[in-house]
Design a protein around this motif. Structure first.
Motif: not given
Length: 146
Positions: A110, A113, A115, A118-119
């Motif tokens: 991961e 933080d 995002s 990650n998307a």
């Protein structure tokens, strides 16, 4: 055989005159006592330094997780490009499909933080999964003769 102090066996055992090379002194403590007291502390500090270093190497920081996630995503994109070139060349490259499947199965760290990252990684994973599913469908169609 017991060796004590800085003198070697066979060296004259007379008292050595005290030499001071700097203006520093320990307020009446002899140099042998100061050296003896510092040795255990130095060896314990060395062990704790090594232990701390080993512990830090085992801990992965957010920057390293991000790097690994980006590296995995880049690898998947490279495998997708290989597959695209193989399909455009008119050849069904089973090796490219296997490399893509292996890259997709790698553990995905991961990115923390972030995002947005990650998307993007989710979209890359989805695209790789779709290409593998399409290849499975083509194989199934060839076997059934449709």
């Amino acid at each position: 055989m017991k060796i004590t102090g800085p003198t070697a066996p066979g060296a004259p055992s007379g008292a050595r005159p005290s030499r001071t090379t700097s203006g520093f002194s320990l307020g009446g403590a002899s140099s042998a006592a100061a050296t003896g007291a510092a040795a255990p502390a130095a060896s314990a500090a060395g062990v704790s330094d090594v232990s701390a270093l080993m512990a830090l190497q085992g801990v992965e920081g957010p920057l390293e997780r991000r790097r690994r996630a980006v590296r995995r995503g880049g690898g998947l994109l490279d495998r997708l490009d290989e597959l695209k070139l193989a399909l455009l060349g008119g050849e069904a490259d089973e090796a490219a499909l296997q490399r893509l499947a292996r890259a997709l199965q790698e553990e995905r760290p991961e990115a923390g933080d972030e995002s947005g990252l990650n998307a993007v990684l989710d979209e890359i994973d989805l695209r790789a999964s779709v290409e593998l599913a399409k290849a499975d469908m083509r194989r199934a169609d060839r076997r059934t003769g449709s």
